[in-house]
Design a protein around this motif. Structure first.
Motif, short mmCIF file in Angstrom:
data_model
loop_
_atom_site.label_atom_id
_atom_site.label_comp_id
_atom_site.label_asym_id
_atom_site.label_seq_id
_atom_site.Cartn_x
_atom_site.Cartn_y
_atom_site.Cartn_z
N SER A 1 0.84 -1.18 0.00
CA SER A 1 0.00 0.00 0.00
C SER A 1 0.89 1.25 0.00
N GLN A 2 0.27 2.35 -0.41
CA GLN A 2 1.03 3.59 -0.51
C GLN A 2 1.05 4.34 0.81
N THR A 3 2.17 4.98 1.10
CA THR A 3 2.32 5.77 2.32
C THR A 3 3.02 7.06 1.95
N HIS A 5 4.97 10.43 3.71
CA HIS A 5 5.59 10.94 4.92
C HIS A 5 5.93 12.40 4.76
N VAL A 25 7.13 9.59 -0.69
CA VAL A 25 6.02 8.67 -0.94
C VAL A 25 6.59 7.27 -1.12
N GLU A 26 5.91 6.29 -0.55
CA GLU A 26 6.30 4.88 -0.70
C GLU A 26 5.17 4.11 -1.36
N TYR A 100 -4.07 11.92 -2.26
CA TYR A 100 -3.88 11.40 -0.90
C TYR A 100 -2.85 12.28 -0.20
N GLY A 102 -0.40 13.70 3.11
CA GLY A 102 0.44 13.38 4.24
C GLY A 102 -0.12 14.02 5.50
N GLU B 45 -8.48 13.45 4.55
CA GLU B 45 -8.61 12.02 4.29
C GLU B 45 -9.73 11.82 3.26
#
Lengths: 110, 113
Positions: A1-3, A5, A25-26, A100, A102, B45
């Motif tokens: 999944s994407q994260t 920071h 972004v990960e 999305y 942070g 969100e």
């Protein structure tokens, strides 16, 4: 999944000092990346966006600059902060249709 | 005139009420419509997104798009105190690779126990 920071979470800086905020972004490659600022009680103001490494588009003339040195890294900078630079800075990446965010950096310039 | 208009509120409702949040827009080229929830001192969100006109339901949340009236809505059923937040609408066209969103200013919602 994407994260996504962002750091630091909170920053207090004097007027005239430099600024560097970082976003990474990960879990995705070649994302569109965005920097927003949100003043207290106001909506989101798009500052910069990037569609690829080294490609930066500026939305608002200001005291800030952005860079994208790597595919998943986006940096917001200033050489000399102004009082009006205070706010909540948000980094975002774009999926196919949506964005999305942070956790944000709260900057207070004193 | 802003491209997207959203009443900032604040909106205060009792727990269990049905909440209706709305945005109007002026650009008929918008095709994708989103609703975000933002708690205090947090990043927005994504709640829901819809393409073109119609309804979309996800649990207690329903998003409606009426392109003929240039009007979008978010309904929250059986509202809870945890729904207290600012709700932002956003939308974009179906062209260009920058995928920029146009934002409303957000509506502040308080659900009282």
């Amino acid at each position: 999944s994407q994260t996504i920071h962002q750091w630091p979470a909170t920053l207090v800086q004097p007027v005239g000092s430099p600024l560097s905020l970082e976003c990474t972004v990960e879990g995705t490659s070649n994302p569109n990346l965005y920097w927003y600022r949100q003043a207290a009680g106001r909506g989101l103001q798009l500052l910069f966006y990037s569609v690829g490494i080294g490609q930066i588009s500026s939305e608002v003339p200001q005291n800030l600059s952005a860079s994208r040195p790597q595919d998943r890294q986006f940096i917001l900078s200033s050489k000399k902060l102004l009082l009006s630079d205070s706010g909540f800075y948000l980094c975002a990446w774009s999926g196919r249709y949506e964005q999305y965010f942070g956790p944000g950096t709260r900057l207070t310039v004193t | 005139q802003k491209e997207v208009e959203q009443d900032p509120g604040p909106l205060s409702v009792p727990e269990g009420a049905i909440v209706s949040l709305n945005c109007t827009y002026s650009n008929s080229a918008f095709q994708y419509f989103m609703w975000y929830r933002q708690y205090s001192r947090k990043g927005p969100e994504l709640l829901m997104y819809t393409y073109s006109s119609g309804n979309k339901e996800d649990g207690r949340f329903t998003a409606q798009v009426d392109k003929s009236s240039k009007y979008i809505s978010l309904f929250i059923r059986d509202s809870q105190p945890s729904d207290s937040a600012t709700y932002l609408c956003a939308m974009r066209r179906n062209d260009g690779n920058n995928r920029k969103l146009i934002w409303g200013l957000g509506t502040s919602l308080a659900v009282n126990p």
